[in-house]
Design a protein around this motif. Sequence first.
Motif, PDB file in Angstrom:
ATOM      1  N   PHE A 126      75.351 -35.612  87.960  1.00 15.07           N
ATOM      2  CA  PHE A 126      76.136 -37.557  86.491  1.00 15.07           C
ATOM      3  C   PHE A 126      75.355 -37.384  85.393  1.00 15.07           C
ATOM      4  CE2 PHE A 126      72.044 -37.860  90.006  1.00 15.07           C
ATOM      5  CZ  PHE A 126      71.260 -39.217  89.194  1.00 15.07           C
ATOM      6  N   SER A 127      76.035 -38.215  84.727  1.00 17.00           N
ATOM      7  CA  SER A 127      75.013 -38.363  83.341  1.00 17.00           C
ATOM      8  C   SER A 127      75.918 -40.052  83.095  1.00 17.00           C
ATOM      9  CB  SER A 127      75.608 -36.947  82.616  1.00 17.00           C
ATOM     10  OG  SER A 127      77.195 -37.424  81.952  1.00 17.00           O
ATOM     11  N   THR A 128      75.392 -39.768  81.441  1.00 20.63           N
ATOM     12  CA  THR A 128      75.741 -41.677  81.679  1.00 20.63           C
ATOM     13  C   THR A 128      76.936 -40.857  80.271  1.00 20.63           C
ATOM     14  OG1 THR A 128      74.707 -40.889  79.161  1.00 20.63           O
ATOM     15  CG2 THR A 128      73.618 -42.338  82.070  1.00 20.63           C
ATOM     16  N   SER A 129      77.777 -39.531  79.950  1.00 24.25           N
ATOM     17  CA  SER A 129      78.828 -39.684  79.068  1.00 24.25           C
ATOM     18  C   SER A 129      79.820 -40.201  79.637  1.00 24.25           C
ATOM     19  CB  SER A 129      78.910 -37.973  79.079  1.00 24.25           C
ATOM     20  OG  SER A 129      79.847 -37.393  78.349  1.00 24.25           O
ATOM     21  N   GLY A 130      80.139 -40.447  78.540  1.00 22.52           N
ATOM     22  CA  GLY A 130      81.991 -40.933  79.193  1.00 22.52           C
ATOM     23  C   GLY A 130      82.809 -39.843  78.033  1.00 22.52           C
ATOM     24  N   PHE A 131      82.321 -38.630  78.160  1.00 22.92           N
ATOM     25  CA  PHE A 131      83.467 -37.227  77.201  1.00 22.92           C
ATOM     26  C   PHE A 131      83.832 -36.473  77.973  1.00 22.92           C
ATOM     27  CE2 PHE A 131      86.106 -37.641  73.393  1.00 22.92           C
ATOM     28  CZ  PHE A 131      86.461 -36.564  72.964  1.00 22.92           C
ATOM     29  N   ASP A 132      84.271 -35.537  78.439  1.00 20.31           N
ATOM     30  CA  ASP A 132      83.908 -35.209  79.235  1.00 20.31           C
ATOM     31  C   ASP A 132      83.744 -33.479  78.180  1.00 20.31           C
ATOM     32  OD1 ASP A 132      84.935 -32.779  81.684  1.00 20.31           O
ATOM     33  OD2 ASP A 132      86.239 -31.463  80.644  1.00 20.31           O
ATOM     34  N   LEU A 133      83.713 -33.482  77.269  1.00 24.02           N
ATOM     35  CA  LEU A 133      83.783 -31.963  76.384  1.00 24.02           C
ATOM     36  C   LEU A 133      82.046 -32.408  76.240  1.00 24.02           C
ATOM     37  CD1 LEU A 133      84.074 -29.884  73.937  1.00 24.02           C
ATOM     38  CD2 LEU A 133      84.085 -31.647  72.125  1.00 24.02           C
ATOM     39  N   ALA A 134      81.478 -33.275  76.157  1.00 24.77           N
ATOM     40  CA  ALA A 134      79.583 -33.361  76.371  1.00 24.77           C
ATOM     41  C   ALA A 134      79.440 -33.765  77.423  1.00 24.77           C
ATOM     42  CB  ALA A 134      79.830 -34.415  75.250  1.00 24.77           C
ATOM     43  N   ASP A 135      80.243 -34.115  78.802  1.00 26.19           N
ATOM     44  CA  ASP A 135      79.567 -34.071  79.933  1.00 26.19           C
ATOM     45  C   ASP A 135      78.848 -33.254  80.358  1.00 26.19           C
ATOM     46  OD1 ASP A 135      78.724 -35.111  82.342  1.00 26.19           O
ATOM     47  OD2 ASP A 135      80.321 -36.131  82.506  1.00 26.19           O
ATOM     48  N   PRO A 136      77.442 -33.231  80.709  1.00 24.91           N
ATOM     49  CA  PRO A 136      76.595 -31.910  81.585  1.00 24.91           C
ATOM     50  C   PRO A 136      77.047 -32.099  82.868  1.00 24.91           C
ATOM     51  CG  PRO A 136      75.001 -33.271  80.775  1.00 24.91           C
ATOM     52  CD  PRO A 136      76.383 -34.191  80.186  1.00 24.91           C
ATOM     53  N   ALA A 137      77.022 -33.156  83.210  1.00 22.29           N
ATOM     54  CA  ALA A 137      77.811 -33.218  85.391  1.00 22.29           C
ATOM     55  C   ALA A 137      79.058 -32.687  85.097  1.00 22.29           C
ATOM     56  CB  ALA A 137      77.114 -34.633  85.066  1.00 22.29           C
ATOM     57  N   ARG A 142      77.843 -24.869  83.319  1.00 24.35           N
ATOM     58  CA  ARG A 142      77.260 -23.745  83.588  1.00 24.35           C
ATOM     59  C   ARG A 142      75.809 -24.429  83.394  1.00 24.35           C
ATOM     60  NH1 ARG A 142      78.962 -24.891  78.812  1.00 24.35           N
ATOM     61  NH2 ARG A 142      78.269 -24.238  77.031  1.00 24.35           N
ATOM     62  N   LEU A 143      75.293 -25.975  82.935  1.00 21.36           N
ATOM     63  CA  LEU A 143      74.471 -26.271  82.098  1.00 21.36           C
ATOM     64  C   LEU A 143      73.419 -26.607  83.909  1.00 21.36           C
ATOM     65  CD1 LEU A 143      75.997 -28.883  79.765  1.00 21.36           C
ATOM     66  CD2 LEU A 143      75.264 -26.337  79.470  1.00 21.36           C
ATOM     67  N   GLY A 144      72.242 -26.065  83.961  1.00 25.25           N
ATOM     68  CA  GLY A 144      71.072 -26.257  84.844  1.00 25.25           C
ATOM     69  C   GLY A 144      72.110 -26.013  86.478  1.00 25.25           C
ATOM     70  N   GLU A 145      70.520 -25.951  87.494  1.00 25.20           N
ATOM     71  CA  GLU A 145      71.009 -25.579  88.740  1.00 25.20           C
ATOM     72  C   GLU A 145      70.853 -27.178  89.408  1.00 25.20           C
ATOM     73  OE1 GLU A 145      71.227 -22.936  90.464  1.00 25.20           O
ATOM     74  OE2 GLU A 145      71.007 -21.557  88.331  1.00 25.20           O
ATOM     75  N   TRP A 146      71.812 -26.854  90.906  1.00 26.63           N
ATOM     76  CA  TRP A 146      71.919 -28.503  91.299  1.00 26.63           C
ATOM     77  C   TRP A 146      71.692 -28.019  92.656  1.00 26.63           C
ATOM     78  CZ3 TRP A 146      75.162 -27.912  95.113  1.00 26.63           C
ATOM     79  CH2 TRP A 146      76.419 -27.489  95.018  1.00 26.63           C
ATOM     80  N   SER A 159      56.364 -24.855  86.870  1.00 28.51           N
ATOM     81  CA  SER A 159      55.847 -25.703  87.093  1.00 28.51           C
ATOM     82  C   SER A 159      56.675 -27.161  86.196  1.00 28.51           C
ATOM     83  CB  SER A 159      54.768 -25.748  86.088  1.00 28.51           C
ATOM     84  OG  SER A 159      55.029 -25.233  84.448  1.00 28.51           O
ATOM     85  N   GLY A 160      57.863 -26.883  85.899  1.00 30.28           N
ATOM     86  CA  GLY A 160      58.040 -28.137  85.509  1.00 30.28           C
ATOM     87  C   GLY A 160      60.221 -27.893  85.410  1.00 30.28           C
ATOM     88  N   VAL A 161      61.057 -28.924  85.215  1.00 30.95           N
ATOM     89  CA  VAL A 161      62.301 -28.530  85.235  1.00 30.95           C
ATOM     90  C   VAL A 161      62.690 -29.970  83.913  1.00 30.95           C
ATOM     91  CG1 VAL A 161      62.885 -28.920  87.642  1.00 30.95           C
ATOM     92  CG2 VAL A 161      62.405 -31.416  86.751  1.00 30.95           C
ATOM     93  N   MET A 162      63.671 -29.251  83.095  1.00 31.18           N
ATOM     94  CA  MET A 162      64.067 -30.167  82.677  1.00 31.18           C
ATOM     95  C   MET A 162      65.784 -30.992  82.902  1.00 31.18           C
ATOM     96  SD  MET A 162      66.881 -30.588  79.962  1.00 31.18           S
ATOM     97  CE  MET A 162      67.478 -28.982  78.874  1.00 31.18           C
ATOM     98  N   ILE A 163      65.595 -32.040  82.701  1.00 31.19           N
ATOM     99  CA  ILE A 163      67.230 -33.074  83.324  1.00 31.19           C
ATOM    100  C   ILE A 163      67.557 -33.432  82.047  1.00 31.19           C
ATOM    101  CG2 ILE A 163      67.717 -34.796  85.642  1.00 31.19           C
ATOM    102  CD1 ILE A 163      65.105 -34.478  86.492  1.00 31.19           C
ATOM    103  N   HIS A 164      68.654 -32.710  81.515  1.00 29.23           N
ATOM    104  CA  HIS A 164      69.088 -34.099  80.447  1.00 29.23           C
ATOM    105  C   HIS A 164      70.891 -34.116  80.969  1.00 29.23           C
ATOM    106  CE1 HIS A 164      70.823 -34.823  76.496  1.00 29.23           C
ATOM    107  NE2 HIS A 164      71.639 -34.567  76.408  1.00 29.23           N
TER     108      HIS A 164
END
Length: 366
Positions: A126-137, A142-146, A159-164
Amino acid sequence: MSELQTPYYLIDKARLRGNMEKIALLRERSGAKALLALKCFATWSVFDFMRDFMDGTTSSSLFELRLGHEEFGKETHAYSVAWADHEIDEALGYADKIIFNSLGQLDRFADRAQGITTGLRLNPRFSTSGFDLADPARPFSRLGEWDTARLEAALDRISGVMIHYNCENGDFDLFDHQLTRIETEFGDMLQRLDWVSLGGGIHFTGEGYPLDRLADRLAAFSQKFGVQVYLEPGEASITGAATLEVSVLDLIDNGKNVAIVDSSIEAHMLDLLIYRETAKLPQDGGHEYQIAGKTCLAGDIFGEARFPQPLKVGDRISIADAAGYTMVKKNWFNGVPMPAIAIREEDGRLRLVRRFTYDDYKGSLS
């Protein structure tokens, strides 16, 4: 400013300081660390100024990583959607922390990354993006493991994760709600980590943003899971800190008053054209004009503006909020000269730091 030939980007250090002081306050109040996102702003002529207020840089490619290492210093985080075999060793030479986008990349390069703090990108879907082109979710992102089970199986190697997942999110309540979702869905895993990056896209330097509430929320998250929190402000670092200065070249009346300027939204503010947004133009006065670029693209239009007096050829126009995703995306379409880069010091002095020439244009080709 009249002695500088337009077009040029003008970075105002006094305005930049306002953002930096908010970042410094947030760091102090929350315990979070702040890394400049070079994908948004990489004009290294002001890195020495920003360095005192931030903890380092985060990157999306080898070149950004190297720039952050060489010109900003401090912590240098290395992320890429996909590292290539021929660049991974060089990347590791610059990085304090490397974040892999996928388990496949972790499997492939973990042995070579021994001795470097290692993490994975987590996609919460999930994300806050309202534009499909920029929506990482977006679907099939392809952006990250879920997959939680797959992520948990890799915890002994990271040792850590990045969640954008934020995108120009100026709504603290929405941020709070979605962070609670992350706590609920991934909490068991987060408790076993040392650090969590919440990425960028939180518009906490915007007008009226409740900075104290954000600081308290980040501190509570950090304490709950025992992790060091990182933020990766891009646009939040440079909101309102620069203008694009242009000059009127021609005036046309085709049923609408049109002012053609010596710049181009496609070449010099491409992000706005991609996301179908208009530039932040003057809106004070009764004289209306469409401000248009000088390339042959029919839609090379900055937007509608209003002025106190009729425009004349040679008049100068300031386009506001022109730092983020501009200088990093400028291009040579139509061979239109790239804007120079200038800095207004806090004492008011204007300093030209770069002008681009025909040789730069020719050298970018073959």
